[in-house]
Scaffold this motif. Structure first.
Motif, short mmCIF file in Angstrom:
data_model
loop_
_atom_site.label_atom_id
_atom_site.label_comp_id
_atom_site.label_asym_id
_atom_site.label_seq_id
_atom_site.Cartn_x
_atom_site.Cartn_y
_atom_site.Cartn_z
N THR A 79 1.16 -1.43 -0.76
CA THR A 79 -0.16 -0.06 0.25
C THR A 79 1.15 0.92 0.01
N PRO A 80 0.04 2.38 -0.19
CA PRO A 80 1.29 3.48 -0.13
C PRO A 80 1.94 3.92 0.85
N GLN A 81 1.22 3.21 2.24
CA GLN A 81 2.21 3.81 3.53
C GLN A 81 3.22 2.24 4.43
N SER A 82 3.03 1.23 3.19
CA SER A 82 3.27 1.03 3.18
C SER A 82 4.84 0.39 2.37
N LEU A 83 4.51 1.15 1.13
CA LEU A 83 5.93 1.44 0.40
C LEU A 83 7.01 1.95 0.82
N THR A 84 8.07 0.97 0.68
CA THR A 84 9.69 1.50 0.92
C THR A 84 10.35 2.30 -0.20
N ALA A 85 10.63 3.30 -0.37
CA ALA A 85 11.75 3.97 -1.57
C ALA A 85 12.52 3.12 -1.72
N CYS A 86 13.24 3.05 -3.18
CA CYS A 86 14.63 2.30 -2.88
C CYS A 86 15.64 3.39 -4.21
N PRO A 87 16.84 3.73 -3.76
CA PRO A 87 17.38 4.56 -4.44
C PRO A 87 17.62 3.36 -5.79
N VAL A 88 17.91 3.79 -6.88
CA VAL A 88 18.62 3.75 -8.49
C VAL A 88 19.65 3.68 -7.75
N PRO A 89 20.45 2.55 -8.65
CA PRO A 89 21.97 2.22 -8.78
C PRO A 89 22.90 3.74 -9.47
N VAL A 101 15.96 -8.88 -14.09
CA VAL A 101 17.54 -7.82 -14.21
C VAL A 101 18.19 -9.05 -14.84
N ARG A 102 19.20 -7.87 -16.77
CA ARG A 102 19.98 -8.70 -16.67
C ARG A 102 20.94 -9.28 -15.86
N GLU A 103 21.89 -10.21 -15.93
CA GLU A 103 22.93 -10.77 -15.05
C GLU A 103 23.84 -9.40 -14.76
N PRO A 104 24.86 -9.13 -15.50
CA PRO A 104 25.56 -7.91 -15.42
C PRO A 104 24.83 -7.01 -14.68
N PHE A 105 23.65 -6.63 -14.19
CA PHE A 105 23.27 -5.88 -13.33
C PHE A 105 22.67 -5.64 -12.19
N ARG A 106 23.05 -7.56 -12.41
CA ARG A 106 22.39 -8.12 -10.68
C ARG A 106 22.47 -7.51 -9.75
N LYS A 107 22.57 -7.74 -8.56
CA LYS A 107 23.38 -7.48 -7.29
C LYS A 107 23.56 -6.17 -6.70
N ARG A 108 22.68 -4.92 -7.37
CA ARG A 108 22.89 -3.85 -6.98
C ARG A 108 21.64 -2.65 -6.64
N GLY A 109 20.45 -3.83 -6.30
CA GLY A 109 19.89 -3.17 -5.90
C GLY A 109 18.76 -3.02 -6.91
N LEU A 110 18.89 -3.02 -8.90
CA LEU A 110 17.90 -3.19 -9.44
C LEU A 110 16.77 -3.21 -9.33
N ALA A 111 16.13 -4.51 -9.19
CA ALA A 111 15.39 -5.14 -8.65
C ALA A 111 14.52 -4.56 -8.08
N ALA A 112 14.74 -4.13 -6.60
CA ALA A 112 14.17 -4.02 -5.95
C ALA A 112 13.97 -2.36 -6.34
N ALA A 113 14.40 -1.26 -6.66
CA ALA A 113 14.60 0.06 -7.47
C ALA A 113 13.36 0.45 -8.65
N ILE A 114 13.49 -1.45 -8.98
CA ILE A 114 11.79 -1.05 -10.25
C ILE A 114 10.60 -1.28 -9.53
N THR A 115 11.01 -2.61 -8.98
CA THR A 115 9.69 -2.81 -7.97
C THR A 115 8.97 -1.71 -7.13
#
Length: 249
Positions: A101-111, A190-204
């Protein structure tokens, strides 16, 4: 929440290119692919279901050249699973779905070195489809994939792609057209070379944020693995119910 999610699933199926209304079931078919993940039925919540209804559904799918398949919130049709198993269906998976919900959403930085944009041209949509496809083990994107993204956007859904400063697409994700002020988030890849940087969380997180900015109340999704589950929990999604995936070979 279960009934609200199930009603939204049925409403979205009714917007497909080809729709079959078979007794208590609604089926959405995609003319461009026989993929069972894009051709399936779901029950109308609260509608009585009989063995004859299941037989009719099977016949309709066979006539359309598609594999009989269901996706639905378990509690919305508690008697259906036994009827399908008796008809020879096999359970593919039983997943928890999560909501935010809008109340539970946590912003995640874009790499660093990446930007999130809604693709506005077919070349950008193709780049996004190819990147997400690669993330899920596919090596190409078709014109039908591009058209599917465009149709979703035209109907009020969200597509979001991650591009490098040099124009390379690193991944993307989508939210379906809204129904009853909620929408399903899916296809986060997220493509393999860009993983483990928080990108999936940022997109979501950004997909959900843009949904809520348009007045929606709930974003929902499913996690395909423990890794994705952790990503979604970090964004603010919490478990809310169960869905069943079941098909007939």
């Amino acid at each position: 929440m279960d009934l609200r999610i199930q009603r939204a699933v049925v409403s979205n199926l009714r917007t497909r290119s080809r729709v079959l209304e078979i007794g208590p079931f609604v089926a959405g078919l995609d003319p461009d692919t026989t993929s069972p993940y894009l051709n399936y039925a779901s029950p109308v919540p609260g509608a009585p279901i009989t063995e004859a209804d299941v037989t009719a559904l099977i016949g309709a799918f066979r006539s359309a050249g598609r594999k009989p398949r269901f996706e639905y919130v378990c509690s919305s049709a508690p008697e259906l699973e036994a009827l399908l198993l008796a008809a020879g269906f096999t359970i593919e998976a039983r997943h928890q779905y999560l909501i935010c919900t809008p109340q539970s959403l946590t912003a995640c930085p874009v790499p660093e070195g990446l930007r999130l944009v809604e693709p506005g041209t077919d070349p950008d949509r193709a780049a996004m489809a190819a990147a997400v496809g690669e993330a899920f083990g596919e090596s190409w994107a078709t014109d039908a994939d591009v058209a599917r993204i465009r149709r979703g956007q035209d109907r009020g859904g969200i597509a979001l792609a991650a591009f490098t400063d040099g124009g390379e697409c690193a991944g993307g994700g989508q939210a379906g057209p809204p129904q009853d002020r909620l929408s399903e988030v899916g296809g986060i890849g997220v493509r393999e070379p860009f993983r483990k940087r928080g990108l999936a969380a940022a997109i979501t997180a950004e997909v959900a944020h843009r949904m809520f900015a348009r007045g929606l109340e709930i974003a929902w999704l499913e996690a395909g693995s423990d890794d994705s589950w952790r990503v979604y929990e970090r964004v603010g999604f919490v478990p809310a119910g169960h869905r069943l995936y079941i098909s007939l070979g």
